[in-house]
Design a protein around this motif. Structure first.
Motif, PDB file in Angstrom:
ATOM      1  N   ALA B   6       0.858  -1.185   0.000  1.00  0.00           N
ATOM      2  CA  ALA B   6       0.000   0.000   0.000  1.00  0.00           C
ATOM      3  C   ALA B   6       0.890   1.229   0.000  1.00  0.00           C
ATOM      4  O   ALA B   6       1.750   1.393   0.866  1.00  0.00           O
ATOM      5  CB  ALA B   6      -0.889  -0.010   1.229  1.00  0.00           C
ATOM      6  N   SER B   7       0.727   2.094  -1.002  1.00  0.00           N
ATOM      7  CA  SER B   7       1.637   3.222  -1.116  1.00  0.00           C
ATOM      8  C   SER B   7       1.319   4.249  -0.039  1.00  0.00           C
ATOM      9  O   SER B   7       0.276   4.893  -0.065  1.00  0.00           O
ATOM     10  CB  SER B   7       1.539   3.847  -2.499  1.00  0.00           C
ATOM     11  OG  SER B   7       0.194   4.111  -2.820  1.00  0.00           O
ATOM     12  N   ALA B   8       2.252   4.393   0.912  1.00  0.00           N
ATOM     13  CA  ALA B   8       2.108   5.413   1.943  1.00  0.00           C
ATOM     14  C   ALA B   8       2.175   6.773   1.265  1.00  0.00           C
ATOM     15  O   ALA B   8       2.741   6.893   0.180  1.00  0.00           O
ATOM     16  CB  ALA B   8       3.221   5.269   2.970  1.00  0.00           C
ATOM     17  N   PRO B   9       1.598   7.809   1.879  1.00  0.00           N
ATOM     18  CA  PRO B   9       1.728   9.145   1.294  1.00  0.00           C
ATOM     19  C   PRO B   9       3.193   9.523   1.249  1.00  0.00           C
ATOM     20  O   PRO B   9       3.908   9.335   2.237  1.00  0.00           O
ATOM     21  CB  PRO B   9       0.960  10.040   2.272  1.00  0.00           C
ATOM     22  CG  PRO B   9       0.822   9.244   3.532  1.00  0.00           C
ATOM     23  CD  PRO B   9       0.833   7.811   3.125  1.00  0.00           C
ATOM     24  N   ARG B  11       6.725  11.235   1.531  1.00  0.00           N
ATOM     25  CA  ARG B  11       7.236  12.187   2.525  1.00  0.00           C
ATOM     26  C   ARG B  11       7.180  13.620   2.020  1.00  0.00           C
ATOM     27  O   ARG B  11       7.043  14.566   2.782  1.00  0.00           O
ATOM     28  CB  ARG B  11       8.690  11.848   2.869  1.00  0.00           C
ATOM     29  CG  ARG B  11       8.898  10.503   3.525  1.00  0.00           C
ATOM     30  CD  ARG B  11      10.378  10.275   3.781  1.00  0.00           C
ATOM     31  NE  ARG B  11      11.146  10.291   2.542  1.00  0.00           N
ATOM     32  CZ  ARG B  11      11.368   9.243   1.775  1.00  0.00           C
ATOM     33  NH1 ARG B  11      10.876   8.068   2.128  1.00  0.00           N
ATOM     34  NH2 ARG B  11      12.087   9.347   0.677  1.00  0.00           N
ATOM     35  N   LEU B  12       7.265  13.761   0.702  1.00  0.00           N
ATOM     36  CA  LEU B  12       7.290  15.106   0.110  1.00  0.00           C
ATOM     37  C   LEU B  12       6.036  15.897   0.464  1.00  0.00           C
ATOM     38  O   LEU B  12       6.066  17.124   0.556  1.00  0.00           O
ATOM     39  CB  LEU B  12       7.408  14.988  -1.412  1.00  0.00           C
ATOM     40  CG  LEU B  12       7.667  16.290  -2.159  1.00  0.00           C
ATOM     41  CD1 LEU B  12       9.050  16.820  -1.830  1.00  0.00           C
ATOM     42  CD2 LEU B  12       7.513  16.111  -3.648  1.00  0.00           C
ATOM     43  N   LEU B  13       4.920  15.201   0.660  1.00  0.00           N
ATOM     44  CA  LEU B  13       3.647  15.876   0.917  1.00  0.00           C
ATOM     45  C   LEU B  13       3.376  16.081   2.406  1.00  0.00           C
ATOM     46  O   LEU B  13       2.358  16.679   2.777  1.00  0.00           O
ATOM     47  CB  LEU B  13       2.496  15.065   0.313  1.00  0.00           C
ATOM     48  CG  LEU B  13       2.565  14.821  -1.199  1.00  0.00           C
ATOM     49  CD1 LEU B  13       1.344  14.048  -1.671  1.00  0.00           C
ATOM     50  CD2 LEU B  13       2.685  16.136  -1.949  1.00  0.00           C
ATOM     51  N   ALA B  14       4.273  15.593   3.245  1.00  0.00           N
ATOM     52  CA  ALA B  14       4.038  15.654   4.689  1.00  0.00           C
ATOM     53  C   ALA B  14       3.765  17.083   5.139  1.00  0.00           C
ATOM     54  O   ALA B  14       4.468  18.017   4.745  1.00  0.00           O
ATOM     55  CB  ALA B  14       5.243  15.095   5.435  1.00  0.00           C
ATOM     56  N   GLY B  15       2.727  17.244   5.934  1.00  0.00           N
ATOM     57  CA  GLY B  15       2.452  18.541   6.534  1.00  0.00           C
ATOM     58  C   GLY B  15       1.809  19.551   5.601  1.00  0.00           C
ATOM     59  O   GLY B  15       1.586  20.691   5.990  1.00  0.00           O
ATOM     60  N   LEU B  16       1.515  19.150   4.366  1.00  0.00           N
ATOM     61  CA  LEU B  16       0.847  20.063   3.436  1.00  0.00           C
ATOM     62  C   LEU B  16      -0.667  19.877   3.548  1.00  0.00           C
ATOM     63  O   LEU B  16      -1.152  18.749   3.659  1.00  0.00           O
ATOM     64  CB  LEU B  16       1.288  19.790   1.988  1.00  0.00           C
ATOM     65  CG  LEU B  16       2.757  20.074   1.661  1.00  0.00           C
ATOM     66  CD1 LEU B  16       3.059  19.701   0.218  1.00  0.00           C
ATOM     67  CD2 LEU B  16       3.093  21.533   1.909  1.00  0.00           C
ATOM     68  N   SER B  17      -1.392  20.962   3.507  1.00  0.00           N
ATOM     69  CA  SER B  17      -2.852  20.889   3.566  1.00  0.00           C
ATOM     70  C   SER B  17      -3.380  20.292   2.262  1.00  0.00           C
ATOM     71  O   SER B  17      -2.659  20.213   1.268  1.00  0.00           O
ATOM     72  CB  SER B  17      -3.436  22.287   3.755  1.00  0.00           C
ATOM     73  OG  SER B  17      -3.271  23.034   2.555  1.00  0.00           O
ATOM     74  N   GLU B  18      -4.631  19.882   2.295  1.00  0.00           N
ATOM     75  CA  GLU B  18      -5.263  19.331   1.085  1.00  0.00           C
ATOM     76  C   GLU B  18      -5.081  20.282  -0.099  1.00  0.00           C
ATOM     77  O   GLU B  18      -4.697  19.884  -1.191  1.00  0.00           O
ATOM     78  CB  GLU B  18      -6.772  19.133   1.333  1.00  0.00           C
ATOM     79  CG  GLU B  18      -7.109  18.099   2.395  1.00  0.00           C
ATOM     80  CD  GLU B  18      -7.404  16.745   1.773  1.00  0.00           C
ATOM     81  OE1 GLU B  18      -7.906  16.736   0.629  1.00  0.00           O
ATOM     82  OE2 GLU B  18      -7.120  15.723   2.417  1.00  0.00           O
ATOM     83  N   GLY B  19      -5.363  21.547   0.164  1.00  0.00           N
ATOM     84  CA  GLY B  19      -5.279  22.552  -0.905  1.00  0.00           C
ATOM     85  C   GLY B  19      -3.857  22.685  -1.430  1.00  0.00           C
ATOM     86  O   GLY B  19      -3.631  22.736  -2.648  1.00  0.00           O
ATOM     87  N   GLU B  20      -2.904  22.692  -0.508  1.00  0.00           N
ATOM     88  CA  GLU B  20      -1.509  22.820  -0.920  1.00  0.00           C
ATOM     89  C   GLU B  20      -1.085  21.611  -1.741  1.00  0.00           C
ATOM     90  O   GLU B  20      -0.358  21.731  -2.737  1.00  0.00           O
ATOM     91  CB  GLU B  20      -0.621  22.967   0.316  1.00  0.00           C
ATOM     92  CG  GLU B  20      -0.770  24.321   1.013  1.00  0.00           C
ATOM     93  CD  GLU B  20      -0.019  24.385   2.333  1.00  0.00           C
ATOM     94  OE1 GLU B  20       0.412  25.480   2.702  1.00  0.00           O
ATOM     95  OE2 GLU B  20       0.127  23.336   2.993  1.00  0.00           O
ATOM     96  N   GLN B  21      -1.540  20.436  -1.323  1.00  0.00           N
ATOM     97  CA  GLN B  21      -1.216  19.224  -2.081  1.00  0.00           C
ATOM     98  C   GLN B  21      -1.743  19.332  -3.510  1.00  0.00           C
ATOM     99  O   GLN B  21      -1.065  18.971  -4.463  1.00  0.00           O
ATOM    100  CB  GLN B  21      -1.796  17.990  -1.388  1.00  0.00           C
ATOM    101  CG  GLN B  21      -1.168  17.709  -0.029  1.00  0.00           C
ATOM    102  CD  GLN B  21      -1.471  16.313   0.485  1.00  0.00           C
ATOM    103  OE1 GLN B  21      -1.860  15.431  -0.278  1.00  0.00           O
ATOM    104  NE2 GLN B  21      -1.294  16.114   1.775  1.00  0.00           N
TER     105      GLN B  21
END
Lengths: 229, 229
Positions: B6-9, B11-21
């Motif tokens: 299962a592909s974990a999110p 690390r690059l996206l860690a701490g980014l809000s939905e909108g920022e992602q």
DNA sequence: CGTCTCTTTGAAACGCGTCAATGGCTGTGG
DNA sequence: CCACAGCCATTGACGCGTTTCAAAGAGACG
């Protein structure tokens, strides 16, 4: 006797306005180091970021078995722990003074806040890491593909490049022992001693207890470029 | 047959809000790679940043003499060229697909603008570089202090750690030749072949044309930890 | 003046690279 | 369908570069 070369503005400040530079430098804490003083310890929490003003430090790793690997030697204008702003980060290498030195330091909180406020600073810190990475990758390539004489010749040329010119030679700017050269090349002090004795006979360099002067850089580069064949 | 985990999110996206992602992912250009395809070439301008979604790439340096040094193998969730935002930067290593792969890419301008707008993204990219640095430093330490058997055992364990479990073993997630293992350990395919034949006899691993399965990780770790004495 | 650290030099052992030849698997084309 | 070509892996013999160990010399420093 020899002049320290005119200190160029550190790369870290590149592109920052006068005001920004003041903002950055104001909260910096100067610190003096004696030889063998440890600025940061491998594996320990990276709670400060440092910019070297005077003197040279070695970056090294100590393995579980106690053997020391010298990753790089850094000097004025170079940074240590540009990763400090990352929460929870740890020093990947130890930094140890080779000679009396002066550094500017910022606590993690402080440098993190500054980096968030000054985008250009963050970019510069990224560039510093990138530069370090290039150096480390060059070391990997050397260790993986070259033999000891080539590795040692390159290491000496690298060190000499940051030194200063004396009569007919480039003197390495800081004291360096055979053991340290061995740690730098993944070799032993015996092999290093033998090679340097040979090169001294060939007139490529001159060495006197800790001080090494490269007399014939072109000749050394010839050794460094020799085919491993 | 075996499930990709299962592909974990990333690390690059860690701490980014939905909108920022969304802001980050919207301008990303997907790209498919076939084995041996080159995503970026050492020394070339780093004009794109990449995040791996599927498959594995090798990061390597080709020396002037033509010998190849394998610096790392990266897979899903890992980044390539986190230094791309730096103006004028160049790829320090080439990235070459080991198997069919899918990556998201951002042109330099785009990722630079995003990084300036999303401080957390810049921090994450810094963290990615820091992680890569740790890996490379571990390689330096190995090359400088360990012998080939230890280096090879560690390399195999590292690769297997990112693979998947099969009956009684850890299978390396991608095809890998003896030559590549040699490039990874600063050795030769001959020595690698000999060691692996021996270990296969000892029941530590099983290998069949490109596919390697570690049967006894503890046993291999014992080899990896053996004193160079 | 003695101690400590760094360095030099020799001799011997060995790890590992090098070279050469063979064998097996895969894919391709007659 | 078989044969060939190409790539990758295996195995042995040999030689050389380096490490290892031991012992002694040379500055530096208190």
């Amino acid at each position: 006797m020899t002049m320290t070369r005119a200190s160029a503005p550190p790369r870290l400040l590149a592109g920052l306005s006068e005001g920004e530079q003041r903002d950055l430098l104001a909260p910096a804490l100067p610190r003096l180091l004696k030889p063998h003083d440890v600025l940061g310890h491998q594996g320990g929490p990276a709670d400060l970021f440092a910019l070297i003003q005077i003197g040279h430090l070695k970056l090294c790793r100590t393995s579980a078995a106690g053997t020391e690997t010298l990753v790089a030697v850094i000097g004025p204008g170079d940074c240590y722990a540009a990763i400090a702003p990352i929460p929870g980060s740890r020093y990947p290498v130890s930094a140890i003074a080779l000679e009396p030195a002066r550094v500017l330091t910022w606590p993690r909180q402080t440098i993190a806040a500054l980096a968030d406020r000054l985008p250009r600073l963050k970019t510069n810190m990224l560039a510093e890491i990138s530069l370090r990475m290039s150096g480390v990758l060059a070391v990997v390539e050397d260790l993986a593909t070259e033999r000891v004489p080539q590795r040692l010749a390159r290491a000496l040329l690298r060190l000499a490049a940051h030194g200063y010119a004396t009569r007919g030679g480039l003197e390495i700017a800081h004291p360096v022992t055979r053991q340290e050269l061995a740690d730098l090349t993944g070799s032993t002090l015996f092999t290093v001693s033998r090679l340097m004795a040979q090169w001294e006979g060939d007139g490529l360099l001159r060495s006197a207890r800790g001080a090494v002067t490269v007399l014939d850089p072109e000749g050394l580069e010839l050794v460094a470029a020799a085919e491993p064949d």
